[in-house]
Scaffold this motif. Structure first.
Motif, short mmCIF file in Angstrom:
data_model
loop_
_atom_site.label_atom_id
_atom_site.label_comp_id
_atom_site.label_asym_id
_atom_site.label_seq_id
_atom_site.Cartn_x
_atom_site.Cartn_y
_atom_site.Cartn_z
N TYR A 401 0.85 -1.21 0.00
CA TYR A 401 0.00 0.00 0.00
C TYR A 401 0.88 1.25 0.00
O TYR A 401 0.63 2.21 -0.74
N LEU A 402 1.93 1.23 0.86
CA LEU A 402 2.84 2.40 0.92
C LEU A 402 3.50 2.61 -0.45
O LEU A 402 3.63 3.75 -0.92
N GLY A 403 3.88 1.48 -1.08
CA GLY A 403 4.51 1.56 -2.40
C GLY A 403 3.55 2.18 -3.42
O GLY A 403 3.94 3.05 -4.20
N LEU A 404 2.29 1.75 -3.37
CA LEU A 404 1.31 2.27 -4.33
C LEU A 404 1.09 3.76 -4.11
O LEU A 404 0.98 4.54 -5.06
N ILE A 405 1.04 4.16 -2.82
CA ILE A 405 0.84 5.59 -2.53
C ILE A 405 2.05 6.38 -3.05
O ILE A 405 1.91 7.43 -3.69
N SER A 406 3.27 5.84 -2.81
CA SER A 406 4.49 6.54 -3.29
C SER A 406 4.45 6.67 -4.81
O SER A 406 4.81 7.71 -5.36
N LEU A 407 4.02 5.59 -5.47
CA LEU A 407 3.97 5.62 -6.93
C LEU A 407 2.97 6.68 -7.40
O LEU A 407 3.24 7.44 -8.34
N GLY A 408 1.82 6.74 -6.70
CA GLY A 408 0.80 7.74 -7.05
C GLY A 408 1.35 9.15 -6.89
O GLY A 408 1.12 10.03 -7.73
N ILE A 409 2.12 9.37 -5.80
CA ILE A 409 2.69 10.72 -5.57
C ILE A 409 3.74 11.02 -6.64
O ILE A 409 3.75 12.10 -7.23
N ALA A 410 4.60 10.02 -6.94
CA ALA A 410 5.63 10.24 -7.97
C ALA A 410 4.99 10.53 -9.32
O ALA A 410 5.41 11.42 -10.05
N PHE A 411 3.91 9.81 -9.62
CA PHE A 411 3.20 9.95 -10.90
C PHE A 411 2.52 11.32 -11.00
O PHE A 411 2.19 11.79 -12.08
N SER A 412 2.30 11.96 -9.84
CA SER A 412 1.73 13.31 -9.87
C SER A 412 2.84 14.35 -9.89
O SER A 412 2.75 15.38 -10.57
N LEU A 413 3.89 14.05 -9.13
CA LEU A 413 4.96 15.02 -8.91
C LEU A 413 5.80 15.25 -10.17
O LEU A 413 6.01 16.39 -10.59
N VAL A 414 6.27 14.16 -10.78
CA VAL A 414 7.20 14.31 -11.91
C VAL A 414 6.53 15.02 -13.09
O VAL A 414 7.08 16.00 -13.61
N PRO A 415 5.32 14.57 -13.53
CA PRO A 415 4.71 15.33 -14.64
C PRO A 415 4.46 16.79 -14.28
O PRO A 415 4.67 17.68 -15.11
N ALA A 416 4.05 17.06 -13.02
CA ALA A 416 3.77 18.45 -12.63
C ALA A 416 5.04 19.29 -12.73
O ALA A 416 4.99 20.50 -13.00
N ALA A 417 6.21 18.68 -12.48
CA ALA A 417 7.47 19.43 -12.55
C ALA A 417 8.08 19.38 -13.95
O ALA A 417 8.71 20.34 -14.40
N MET A 418 7.87 18.24 -14.63
CA MET A 418 8.57 18.03 -15.91
C MET A 418 8.02 18.91 -17.05
O MET A 418 8.77 19.60 -17.73
N TRP A 419 6.68 18.86 -17.24
CA TRP A 419 6.15 19.52 -18.44
C TRP A 419 6.34 21.03 -18.42
O TRP A 419 6.77 21.61 -19.43
N PRO A 420 6.13 21.72 -17.27
CA PRO A 420 6.44 23.16 -17.28
C PRO A 420 7.94 23.43 -17.46
O PRO A 420 8.32 24.45 -18.04
N SER A 421 8.80 22.50 -17.03
CA SER A 421 10.24 22.71 -17.19
C SER A 421 10.64 22.69 -18.66
O SER A 421 11.54 23.42 -19.08
N VAL A 422 9.95 21.83 -19.45
CA VAL A 422 10.25 21.80 -20.88
C VAL A 422 10.03 23.19 -21.48
O VAL A 422 10.83 23.69 -22.28
N ALA A 423 8.95 23.82 -21.01
CA ALA A 423 8.62 25.15 -21.54
C ALA A 423 9.68 26.18 -21.14
O ALA A 423 9.82 27.22 -21.78
N LYS A 424 10.44 25.92 -20.04
CA LYS A 424 11.50 26.86 -19.66
C LYS A 424 12.77 26.62 -20.49
O LYS A 424 13.51 27.54 -20.79
N ILE A 425 12.98 25.34 -20.83
CA ILE A 425 14.22 24.98 -21.55
C ILE A 425 14.12 25.34 -23.03
O ILE A 425 15.10 25.74 -23.66
N VAL A 426 12.91 25.18 -23.57
CA VAL A 426 12.74 25.29 -25.02
C VAL A 426 11.96 26.57 -25.36
O VAL A 426 10.97 26.89 -24.70
N ALA A 427 12.43 27.26 -26.40
CA ALA A 427 11.73 28.47 -26.83
C ALA A 427 10.32 28.11 -27.32
O ALA A 427 10.10 27.01 -27.82
N GLU A 428 9.39 29.08 -27.15
CA GLU A 428 7.98 28.78 -27.43
C GLU A 428 7.78 28.25 -28.86
O GLU A 428 7.02 27.31 -29.09
#
Ligand SMILES: C[C@H](N)C(=O)N[C@@H](CCCCN)C(=O)O
Length: 588
Positions: A401-428
């Protein structure tokens, strides 16, 4: 000002109606992408699928995208606009889903390889439309919501995709009720309905285009250019984030496909819900169970996405208190049933995508206001490793259960941080190329692991695979309705005496216990039911998933390395990934 008033998108009710009409495709395609995860056991029992064949079916869905379909789709989208692209690629996805459904029902032939190959063909077609349809939905949201509630609209649209995944995984076994084609036909029908909704949307889109031409509004062009691609891949930060996208998503999406089977085999979760685990609505348990997911989606959006729209702090507090009270009441009313769901493979696995509906917008707001995107990606990769280690090397329910919760948090955290970061690295003006190339290589990773995990399950469990197939074949050879428990038992004993890899497993079976249990369970009439009884008695041993999940731990380790490299590269290249949205290192 007059012309602005005339445009459809300036009326709130119109914008939200359009979002509803386009989100049907997001919901339906995510459902169709993931619902097989809830059916793996039934596919083995009822259709004779091996884990490798299951993996091949899911893995090959990505093949057109591996070879540039997203890029082609992006070019078509730019040339033809969202309306035509949505109809063409939504149509391709619907056609593919329909072929899969027909094939599963034996329309093209009832032998195993014809069924499998035609289902794969259907999935390949479906996959050819899938990713482009998602881009169409995002672009359409931008078209209608720019200058208005764009972030909320995108969160709702993405959330509906996740809801589709969750409901697909959780409800497919209920809908199938022991017969795979019913669940596939249902899933294909959902995409068909979504396509009709998109056609209705198109009428309004034509009208908006006519009105917006008067205003002189243009669609934001983000064409794919090979010259841009060369520039992108020589940028270290982009390279690390693109590879992180491959490694991270390959450790998450394929895991979700196999999660119900892992919970069933490794942690002895139930395959089907017991009668008292169902919720009834208007006399239907499928409707009742589905309504729980819809309610959870509404609460998730109410908690995570709507408060940002309320400017007055006191009003926001009152609003949050009312929602919290309503949620507590809702939880209390389904408490007992939830206890049973948390012991069921597909219902529990479905909570991973469902959880992201609430957590992704919350982490997204954090990244916007505080930054720390690269550090959060490191944290997400750490959580991913913890999740997979806890489910591969250990055998404790509480740790799972703890593993599933961690996976759920990671699955929310990384996309939330990753996709806006692409917009910072790459010109519009290069974002279209950046996303298309990231999604293309991401599909290589997804394809490999969707397929690879299934192949590894077969590879590490050869005796169990052979025994399961021999037993299922024997049961199919009987007409269960016309056979007594004694005939079934004798038939199983006969294969136990035969030679072959399965022999060892079948000879271990306690045949008297099998007959007693089958008789006590009202002489089941479906192969799937008998197989489930045998598994629940421990007569058919469970798959060992240790090494397939350990392979995903490897992806977690690669992700953490890439996230650290990204942080280092950012410190040199100064994109400001650790800073809040809108700030650059030069502002400091
Ligand atoms: C599988 C698909 N290519 C994907 O990566 N989906 C992401 C959403 C990406 C949205 C970017 N604006 C997902 O997390 O589902």
């Amino acid at each position: 000002m007059d012309t602005i008033k005339k445009s459809l998108r300036h009326t709130p009710a119109m914008r939200w109606l359009m979002l509803l009409l386009i989100s049907g495709l997001t919901f339906g395609t995510y459902w169709f992408q993931d619902f097989f995860g809830g059916l793996k056991t039934i596919m083995e029992n009822d259709m004779g699928f091996t884990s490798e064949e299951f993996g091949r079916l899911i893995g090959l869905t990505t093949i057109a995208n591996m070879f540039g379909m997203i890029i082609v789709g992006g070019i078509i989208l730019d040339k033809w606009g969202v309306r035509m692209a949505g109809i063409v690629f939504g149509g391709i996805a619907t056609l593919g889903a329909s072929i899969t459904a027909l094939a599963s029902a034996g329309f093209f032939g009832e032998d195993h390889s014809t069924m499998l190959n035609m289902m794969i063909l259907g999935r390949i077609l479906f996959g050819s439309g899938l990713e482009v349809v998602c881009v169409v939905a995002t672009r359409t949201a931008v078209k209608w919501f720019k200058g208005y509630e764009l972030a909320l609209a995108m969160a709702l649209n993405m959330g509906l995709g996740r809801l589709g995944s969750a409901m697909g995984i959780a409800l497919a076994p209920d809908i199938a009720n022991g017969s795979v084609p019913s669940a596939v036909t249902f899933a294909a029908t959902l995409i068909g309905i979504a396509l009709i909704m998109f056609l209705i949307y198109s009428v309004f889109d034509i009208k908006l285009d006519r009105q917006e031409k008067v205003e002189g509004a243009e669609e934001d062009g983000e064409d794919f250019k090979f010259s841009d691609l060369v520039k992108l891949i020589t940028n270290k930060s982009f390279l690390f984030i693109a590879l992180l996208c491959v490694a991270f998503y390959s450790a998450v999406f394929p895991f979700i496909q196999y999660a119900p089977d892992i919970l069933i085999n490794k942690f002895e979760f139930s395959i089907l819900l017991p009668e008292n685990g169902n919720i009834e609505l208007f006399g239907s348990t499928s409707l009742g169970n589905a309504s729980v997911f819809v309610a959870l989606y509404i609460f998730a959006i109410a908690f995570a996405a709507i408060p940002k729209q309320i400017k007055n702090i006191n009003t926001r507090r009152v609003y949050m208190a009312v929602i919290a009270l309503l949620f507590a009441g809702f939880l209390a009313s389904i408490w007992d049933v939830m206890g049973i769901w948390l012991q069921n493979g597909s219902k529990t696995a479905a909570l991973i995508p469902l959880g992201t509906i609430i957590f992704t917008p919350i982490f997204g707001s954090y990244v916007d206001s505080k930054g720390k995107a690269a550090s959060l990606m490191i944290l997400g990769a750490l959580l991913l490793i913890f999740a997979h280690v806890s489910m591969s090397l250990f055998n404790y329910d509480w740790l799972a259960y703890l593993g599933l919760i961690s996976l759920g948090i990671a699955f929310s955290l990384v996309p939330a941080a990753m996709w806006p970061s692409v917009a910072k690295i790459v010109a519009e003006n290069r974002l279209g190329t950046a996303y298309a190339s990231m999604f293309t290589i991401q599909n290589w990773g997804l394809g490999l692991f969707f397929w690879g995990i299934g192949a590894m399950v077969d590879w590490f469990n050869p005796k169990i695979v052979a025994a399961k197939q021999a037993i299922a074949d024997q049961l199919h050879a009987f007409n269960l309705k016309d056979n007594t428990i004694t005939t079934i038992r004798n038939g199983l004993q006969d294969i136990g005496l035969a030679s072959g890899q399965e022999r060892e497993v079948i000879q271990e079976m306690r045949f008297d216990e099998i007959s007693t249990q089958l008789a006590a369970n009202n002489s089941p009439e479906k192969v799937d039911e008998v197989m489930n009884y045998l598994s629940s008695l421990g007569e058919i041993p469970a798959y060992d998933y240790t090494y397939p999940i350990l392979a995903l731990v490897g992806l977690g380790v690669i992700s953490i390395y890439l996230a650290f490299q990204l942080k280092k590269a950012d410190a040199k290249q100064r994109y400001g990934l650790e800073l809040p949205s809108g700030q650059t290192p030069d502002d400091e």
